[in-house]
Scaffold this active site. Structure first.
Site, short mmCIF file in Angstrom:
data_model
loop_
_atom_site.label_atom_id
_atom_site.label_comp_id
_atom_site.label_asym_id
_atom_site.label_seq_id
_atom_site.Cartn_x
_atom_site.Cartn_y
_atom_site.Cartn_z
N HIS A 100 0.87 -1.19 0.00
CA HIS A 100 0.00 0.00 0.00
C HIS A 100 0.91 1.24 0.00
O HIS A 100 1.59 1.50 -0.97
CB HIS A 100 -0.91 -0.11 1.23
CG HIS A 100 -1.95 0.95 1.34
ND1 HIS A 100 -2.33 1.77 0.32
CD2 HIS A 100 -2.74 1.33 2.40
CE1 HIS A 100 -3.28 2.59 0.73
NE2 HIS A 100 -3.54 2.35 2.00
N HIS A 150 -2.57 -2.22 -9.97
CA HIS A 150 -3.49 -1.60 -9.01
C HIS A 150 -4.76 -2.42 -8.94
O HIS A 150 -5.20 -2.96 -9.96
CB HIS A 150 -3.80 -0.15 -9.44
CG HIS A 150 -4.30 0.68 -8.30
ND1 HIS A 150 -5.61 0.68 -7.90
CD2 HIS A 150 -3.64 1.49 -7.44
CE1 HIS A 150 -5.73 1.48 -6.85
NE2 HIS A 150 -4.55 1.98 -6.56
N ASP A 156 2.73 5.34 -7.10
CA ASP A 156 3.95 5.22 -6.29
C ASP A 156 5.21 5.05 -7.12
O ASP A 156 6.31 5.28 -6.62
CB ASP A 156 3.80 4.07 -5.30
CG ASP A 156 2.86 4.46 -4.19
OD1 ASP A 156 2.96 5.61 -3.73
OD2 ASP A 156 2.03 3.64 -3.79
N1 CMC Z 1 4.37 -7.28 -10.34
C1 CMC Z 1 4.24 -8.47 -10.93
N2 CMC Z 1 3.07 -9.12 -11.07
C2 CMC Z 1 1.98 -8.51 -10.61
C3 CMC Z 1 2.04 -7.24 -10.00
C4 CMC Z 1 3.29 -6.63 -9.88
N3 CMC Z 1 3.40 -5.43 -9.31
N4 CMC Z 1 0.80 -6.88 -9.62
C5 CMC Z 1 0.00 -7.87 -9.98
N5 CMC Z 1 0.70 -8.86 -10.58
C6 CMC Z 1 0.18 -10.09 -11.18
C7 CMC Z 1 -0.12 -11.13 -10.11
O1 CMC Z 1 0.98 -11.97 -9.88
C8 CMC Z 1 -1.28 -11.85 -10.74
O2 CMC Z 1 -0.78 -12.72 -11.74
P1 CMC Z 1 -1.49 -14.15 -12.04
O3 CMC Z 1 -2.84 -13.80 -12.58
O4 CMC Z 1 -0.58 -14.82 -13.00
O5 CMC Z 1 -1.56 -14.84 -10.70
C9 CMC Z 1 -2.06 -10.75 -11.46
O6 CMC Z 1 -1.08 -9.76 -11.78
C10 CMC Z 1 -3.17 -10.14 -10.61
O7 CMC Z 1 -2.58 -9.69 -9.38
P2 CMC Z 1 -3.32 -9.55 -8.00
O8 CMC Z 1 -2.32 -9.68 -6.90
O9 CMC Z 1 -4.51 -10.46 -7.97
O10 CMC Z 1 -3.84 -8.08 -8.10
P3 CMC Z 1 -4.37 -7.20 -6.90
O11 CMC Z 1 -5.40 -6.30 -7.47
O12 CMC Z 1 -4.76 -8.04 -5.74
O13 CMC Z 1 -3.05 -6.41 -6.49
C11 CMC Z 1 -1.54 -4.70 -5.98
C12 CMC Z 1 -2.92 -5.03 -6.54
C13 CMC Z 1 -1.38 -3.17 -5.98
C14 CMC Z 1 -1.43 -5.20 -4.51
C15 CMC Z 1 -0.46 -5.39 -6.84
O14 CMC Z 1 -0.57 -4.96 -8.18
C16 CMC Z 1 0.94 -5.14 -6.31
O15 CMC Z 1 1.40 -5.86 -5.42
N6 CMC Z 1 1.66 -4.11 -6.87
C17 CMC Z 1 2.96 -3.77 -6.35
C18 CMC Z 1 2.83 -2.97 -5.08
C19 CMC Z 1 2.41 -1.54 -5.36
O16 CMC Z 1 2.92 -0.89 -6.25
N7 CMC Z 1 1.46 -1.05 -4.54
C20 CMC Z 1 0.98 0.31 -4.61
C21 CMC Z 1 -0.41 0.40 -5.12
S1 CMC Z 1 -0.86 2.07 -5.53
C22 CMC Z 1 -1.06 2.85 -4.01
C23 CMC Z 1 -2.45 2.84 -3.54
O17 CMC Z 1 -3.33 3.34 -4.24
O18 CMC Z 1 -2.66 2.31 -2.42
#
Ligand code: CMC
Length: 497
Positions: A293, A332, A389
């Site tokens: 986050h 995101h 970010d």
């Molecule tokens: N790097 C590599 N793979 C990713 C990433 C990433 N940053 N984000 C998602 N994926 C992949 C994930 O492995 C999954 O792949 P598969 O379908 O093969 O299993 C797919 O994309 C869907 O991911 P998810 O984890 O189900 O997506 P989510 O909506 O739960 O996660 C997130 C959102 C922000 C937690 C995630 O994208 C992440 O961890 N990003 C990196 C951390 C980051 O930059 N966070 C700041 C968010 S912006 C600030 C805010 O608004 O709070």
């Protein structure tokens, strides 16, 4: 679900699955079939701005119960499809990359507003008049001075304590110096929290660099005063550079709220238990601290530092694609085409780099990493784009903030959003819909543990061995020394020789 046929023709119904082992519930509600929002026992929540509709979970339960006697709950551990509040603060359309505060596009606010004006808009619901903005700014500035007990408390942290840890604890500690439990005077708490948050953050920074705390100045703007408290040494006439003040204002405007993100949901959770707002903000800030986050900007820069040079980008991306790493600053939960905040900040990155004239190899790595990831099928197919970010980390780096200070730079503006949600929930409870907001937020669980079994006394000799794993103890140097101390005097002397 009992409803009249003319209001909701296609209603939810129960269907026994083929193998008879589980029940599934399907609910169909056609938007065009909803001339009124309320049917007999099922209220349908609709949004005026998009086509989504939502049923109340408890209506769903009653419907299922009345049909079969079986209680049905929704399992949604990540709140992927769960609505927890009605809100009129921030609107997001993740598919189209749209974000508005109180109806006003974020792009217009970033270009024309100031952080404090945007905070007023978020918290009180509308743009202030000139007089209102002056009054609000004065109230916030007047409340920016800390009790000396809080300053002493902040000085008691270790010199290398993480500034976010200092900030979170000191924010919660404010409740000990103020009569904080009285939610009747929430507006006064709002001025205090906004005013003191930037002083707390500045003090956390000064403590880390071993410098005396600067007193806030009521004659400076919000972000200007913050930079002043961070950087003034002994100059009487120190003023931060106006372009950097403006860049921080823009950063803080885009970070001020983001509807029900993890920390804001946490804020609503805590407020539902009627905790005081200082403690609740401390809790929300703790949620923000996590690298998934608000800790992501810090994680982005640490990741760039690890990659180091452009030639190491490809192997790094291979590890990401093999799921050995996450690319921080990408992806995101809501935005699936682009993050509008990231677009605004990308422009700011260019401006700041030009102003400061920094030639940092890390920025080259950031640019190249972004370019390659955007072209890569792995990221494209999963609709992963740079988020806010990715760029805020780079800007903070260019402005010379220490990496572990980034989460605070996110927390201060997000306080405006947390306070807006806090006030909205309180007003809703007082004025709009008493029934809805008096619940303490308390999700349910599915118990998957052991079946009932008796306690076996330790000395009965019948206790089955604990088989799951050995209990491990991580040995620090301290515990090694303690283990040495356990030896008897003679053996100790032997060991020392
Ligand atoms: N790097 C590599 N793979 C990713 C990433 C990433 N940053 N984000 C998602 N994926 C992949 C994930 O492995 C999954 O792949 P598969 O379908 O093969 O299993 C797919 O994309 C869907 O991911 P998810 O984890 O189900 O997506 P989510 O909506 O739960 O996660 C997130 C959102 C922000 C937690 C995630 O994208 C992440 O961890 N990003 C990196 C951390 C980051 O930059 N966070 C700041 C968010 S912006 C600030 C805010 O608004 O709070």
């Amino acid at each position: 679900m009992s409803s009249t046929d003319d209001t909701v023709p296609d209603r939810s119904f129960l269907k026994k699955n083929e193998d008879s082992s589980s029940l599934s519930v399907r609910a169909w509600v056609r938007r065009d079939a909803l001339p009124c929002k309320r049917s007999h026992s099922c209220e349908v929540l609709t949004s005026p701005t998009d086509s989504s509709v939502a049923l109340r979970a408890k209506d769903l339960v009653h419907a299922v119960q009345s049909g079969t006697g079986v209680r049905t709950l929704c399992y949604d551990s990540g709140y992927l499809n769960t609505i927890m509040a009605k809100s009129s603060i921030t609107f997001i359309d993740g598919e189209r990359g749209v974000m508005r505060y109180r109806g006003i596009p974020i792009e217009q606010l970033a270009e024309q507003s100031s952080f404090l004006e945007t905070a007023f808009l978020l918290i009180f619901g509308d743009l202030p008049s000139q007089t209102q903005l002056e009054q609000f700014s004065k109230l916030v500035a007047d409340h920016s001075f800390l009790h000396t007990d809080i300053c002493d408390y902040m000085r008691s942290f270790r010199y290398d304590a993480h500034p976010m840890g200092i900030f979170i604890s000191s924010m919660a500690a404010l409740a000990t110096t103020i009569s904080a439990g009285d939610l009747q005077h929430l507006d006064k708490h709002i001025y205090r929290i906004l005013g003191q948050a930037s002083t707390l953050a500045a003090n956390a920074y000064r403590h880390r660099i071993g410098r005396a705390f600067n007193e806030p100045r009521s004659d400076l703007g919000y972000t200007e005063n913050f930079l002043y408290m961070l950087d003034r040494l002994s100059e009487d006439d120190y003023r931060p550079h106006p372009a950097i003040v403006r860049a921080l204002d823009v950063l803080w405007i885009v970070h001020a709220d983001h509807e029900l993100n993890c920390s804001t949901a946490c804020m609503r959770h805590l407020m539902s238990a009627r905790v005081d707002p200082y403690t609740a903000i401390g809790g929300a800030a703790s949620a923000l601290f996590g690298p998934s986050h608000g800790g992501a900007a810090e994680a982005v820069v640490r990741q760039l530092e690890r990659i180091q040079t452009v030639d190491k980008i490809e192997p790094f991306l291979d590890r990401v694609k093999a799921k050995e790493e996450r690319l921080f600053g990408f992806g995101h939960r809501v935005y699936k085409s682009f993050d509008p905040r990231a677009r605004i900040l990308k422009e700011q990155v260019e401006k700041i780099l030009e102003l400061i004239g920094v030639e940092e190899p890390l920025f080259l790595v950031a640019k190249e990493l972004e370019r390659r990831a955007l072209q890569d099928q792995y990221f494209r197919s999963r609709r992963l784009y740079p988020n806010v970010d990715f760029y805020s980390g780079v800007i903070y780096r260019a402005l010379g903030f220490p990496t572990d200070f980034y989460p605070l730079l996110f927390a201060i503006p997000r306080i405006a959003g947390w306070l807006a949600h806090c006030r909205e929930a309180q007003l809703a409870e007082r004025e709009l819909d008493l029934r809805e907001h008096t619940h303490v937020i308390r999700p349910a669980q599915v118990y998957v543990g052991a079946a009932p079994r008796p306690f076996v006394p330790l000395h009965s000799g019948n206790r089955p061995p604990y088989q799951e794993r050995d209990i491990e103890c991580y040995r620090t140097r301290l515990s090694t020394r303690r283990r040495l101390g356990l030896l008897s005097g003679a053996r100790l002397e032997e060991r020392i020789e």
